[in-house]
Design an enzyme around this catalytic site. Structure first.
Site, PDB file in Angstrom:
ATOM      1  N   GLY B  10      46.899 106.585  36.874  1.00 35.31           N
ATOM      2  CA  GLY B  10      46.583 105.396  37.036  1.00 35.31           C
ATOM      3  C   GLY B  10      46.824 105.019  38.663  1.00 35.31           C
ATOM      4  N   GLY B  12      45.354 103.308  40.435  1.00 34.77           N
ATOM      5  CA  GLY B  12      45.023 101.522  40.990  1.00 34.77           C
ATOM      6  C   GLY B  12      46.333 101.070  41.783  1.00 34.77           C
ATOM      7  N   GLY B  15      49.195 102.475  41.132  1.00 35.72           N
ATOM      8  CA  GLY B  15      49.763 104.474  41.541  1.00 35.72           C
ATOM      9  C   GLY B  15      49.132 104.517  42.891  1.00 35.72           C
ATOM     10  CE  LYS B 192      58.405  92.050  39.083  1.00 31.49           C
ATOM     11  NZ  LYS B 192      57.362  92.769  38.728  1.00 31.49           N
ATOM     12  CG  ASN B 200      51.788  87.516  34.661  1.00 27.02           C
ATOM     13  OD1 ASN B 200      50.794  87.424  35.543  1.00 27.02           O
ATOM     14  ND2 ASN B 200      53.447  87.661  35.269  1.00 27.02           N
ATOM     15  CB  SER B 262      49.195  90.858  37.668  1.00 22.31           C
ATOM     16  OG  SER B 262      49.421  90.295  36.477  1.00 22.31           O
ATOM     17  CD  GLU B 274      50.013  94.423  32.773  1.00 24.81           C
ATOM     18  OE1 GLU B 274      50.101  93.598  33.177  1.00 24.81           O
ATOM     19  OE2 GLU B 274      50.370  95.644  32.036  1.00 24.81           O
TER      20      GLU B 274
END
Lengths: 310, 310
Positions: B10, B12, B15, B192, B200, B262, B274
C-alpha cells in the site's frame, strides 16, 4: 352555531390549512401574514387536498396585529423558532376571555404562552398531518389531519376536558377536522416526542427520510433507543408510556413510507430548525430530574451544531 | 548496518512516505502498488516535506505480490477497508522469520494479521503524522511523523520491548523517523482511539474540521464524553488511561488548528471509511465486556449509515 372568531398567527402549512377549513365552515377567521401578505390579501388562499381542493378568494389578511380585531381564539401556528415574537403578537389579538391554541411541536411551549396570557387560557394542540406550503397562499395537504388538544395548567397538571377544549373541538368538528381531546396535555406531548425526537433529529444528521432510517438495522436501533430514552424521561414526570408504544410508532412509520420530517424540510430550505422545542427542551427536562439520556444529548448537540453551521 | 529488506503493502500517504524514507536511508525497499503502478515504476516517488523535499527516481515497484522477493519486514499500509486482501498479500512476501509491521488505525487488526502469519511475528504501529497522497507517486508530508510500535501477543498480553521492535526501531531511526517503543501495544492502541473515535466520527457526521468541533461548546462536550466512554472500555481491559489524558488530547488538538481527519478525507473523496477498525471494533469490545457506551454506539451506527448511503 358558534360565532367564535379566530386569529391565525402564522399562515403556513398548518395555520393556512386549518384556518382555511374553519373559514370554509363559516367561522370568522383572520390571518396574520408576513412575506405572503400582499398575495393573500389580493388572491386569498388555495388549498389542495385529497379531501377536495378549494379556494377562498377573499380572506381577512393582516400584516400586523395592531390592525386585527380581538378574537376568541388565537391559533399559534408559527414555527417555534419565532416564539420570541409571541409577547408582542398575542396580547393585542385576544379578547379579555380569549383563548390561545398552540399548534406547535415540542415541549414547554404552553408554559411560555401562559406566562404571557395567563395559565387558564392556554390549550395545546398537536397536528398529525402531512401538509406543505407550496407557494404564497398555496397549501398542499397530503394526508392525515387529526388534531389532538389538551388544556394547560401550571406544573403541567392534567386538567381533563375543559370548556375551552370543548368549544374549540366543536368548531373544528364543524370544519370536518378530526379532533382528539386529551385529558393530560403533558402525556400527549411526550407521546408525540417519542416519534419527533428520533426521526426529526436523525433525519437531519443523516440526511435521510424515515424509510431510509428504518431500512438500516443500525439506525433502526438508534431510533428505538432514542424512543426508550424519551419514555424514561416521561416516566420521571409520572407520564407512563408503555414500551409497546414504541412498536406502534414503528408500525405507523413503516406504513407512512418515505417521509421527510419537518426539521429536515426546514434544514433543506435553509430555515432555522425547531431544535430547542423538539430536542433541547426534552433534554433539559431530563437533566432537571437526573435522567441519563446520552443519545438524546448527543443528537441535540449534533443538530444544534448543524443549525448554527449555516 | 542492517541489510533487512522491506515490502510496503500500500504505497499511499503512509506507506509511500515511510517507505521512501527507508529507501533514502539505504535500505532495500519494495513497493506494492495498484492504480499508481505504471507511474511509479517509470518515475519513482516524489516526497514534499518540511524536513526537505526529495525524489527517488527509481524504486522497486510491483503490482502483484507473486513477483516480489521475500522480505524481512512487510509494512501493511493499506486502508483497513482493504484488509480482507491480507491473507493473499502477506504470505508470499514474507521470509520464514519475516515480521509484519501494521501501520494502520483502529483496534483488532494485529489479531487478524496474527491469524495469517502467526502471533509471534506481528508488530503494531501507530503513525502520528499529517500526510496526503496528492497524485500518483506524489506524497505531501505536512507535519509530525512519529511512529509508536509495540509487539503483539495473543490475548493482547503486553510483551515489553521485543527484538523485532528493536530491529525495526533501528531501521526507522537510521531513516530519521522518530520511533517510540511501546511495551503494551493494546494500551497504545486505546490511547490513540481516545482521539480517533470522537474526531473521526463526528467530523464525518457533522461535516466539520477539528477546530470547528472544538469551537462549539456542545460538540466539544460530545468529544469529551466520547473520550470518557473510550477510557471506560479500555479500563475494562485493564488499560488504565488517566482522565488527565483527555485534557492533553484537547490541548494537542487545539494546537493542531484546522485539521481534516482521515475518515473525513475518505468520505469527501468517496472512498470507503475505516468504520469498523476505528468505531465498530471498539464498540464490539465494549459490548463484549458489558460496558455501556451509548454515544459510541450511536456514532458508529451514524457513520456506518453514511458509509453505506453512498
Amino acid at each position: 352555531m358558534s360565532d367564535r372568531s379566530y386569529a391565525i398567527l402564522g399562515t403556513g402549512a398548518i395555520g393556512g390549512f386549518y384556518g382555511a377549513r374553519l373559514q370554509q365552515a363559516g367561522l370568522d377567521v383572520r390571518f396574520l401574514l408576513r412575506s405572503d401578505y400582499e398575495v393573500v390579501r389580493d388572491r386569498g388562499l388555495e388549498i389542495e387536498s385529497p379531501h377536495g381542493d378549494f379556494t377562498l378568494p377573499k380572506v381577512n389578511a393582516y400584516n400586523t396585529v395592531s390592525a386585527m380585531p380581538e378574537c376568541d381564539v388565537a391559533i399559534v401556528a408559527l414555527k417555534t423558532t419565532q416564539n420570541h415574537l409571541l409577547p408582542e403578537l398575542l396580547p393585542p389579538v385576544l379578547k379579555k376571555n380569549g383563548v390561545v391554541l398552540v399548534l406547535q411541536n415540542g415541549l414547554g411551549i404552553e408554559a411560555e404562552v401562559a406566562a404571557i396570557v395567563g395559565s387558564d387560557r392556554v390549550v395545546g394542540g398537536m397536528c398529525f398531518i402531512c401538509s406543505n406550503k407550496v407557494g404564497p397562499g398555496r397549501i398542499c395537504h397530503l394526508d392525515y389531519g387529526m388534531v389532538s388538544i389538551g388544556s394547560y395548567a401550571p406544573e403541567d397538571r392534567p386538567c381533563g376536558i375543559t370548556m375551552a377544549m370543548g368549544q374549540i373541538a366543536g368548531d373544528f368538528k364543524r370544519a370536518d377536522i378530526p379532533v382528539k381531546p386529551e385529558s393530560d396535555l403533558l402525556l400527549a406531548r411526550w407521546r408525540k416526542l417519542v416519534w419527533n425526537i428520533p426521526f426529526n433529529g436523525l433525519s437531519v444528521v443523516l440526511d435521510a427520510t424515515t424509510d431510509e432510517l428504518l431500512a438500516d438495522d443500525g439506525t433502526r436501533r438508534c431510533v428505538e433507543q432514542l424512543m426508550y430514552e424519551t419514555l424514561s424521561i416521561a416516566a420521571r414526570y409520572y407520564r407512563l408510556i408503555p414500551r409497546e408504544f414504541v412498536r406502534e410508532m414503528f408500525a405507523l412509520t413503516t406504513k407512512m413510507q418515505a417521509y421527510k420530517t419537518s426539521m429536515k424540510l426546514d434544514y433543506e430550505a435553509g430555515r432555522p430548525m425547531e431544535v430547542e422545542a423538539i430536542l433541547g427542551n426534552p433534554y433539559r427536562a431530563a437533566k432537571q430530574v437526573g435522567v441519563s439520556v446520552p443519545r438524546l444529548e448527543m443528537l441535540y448537540e449534533q443538530v444544534k451544531f448543524l443549525d448554527r453551521s449555516r
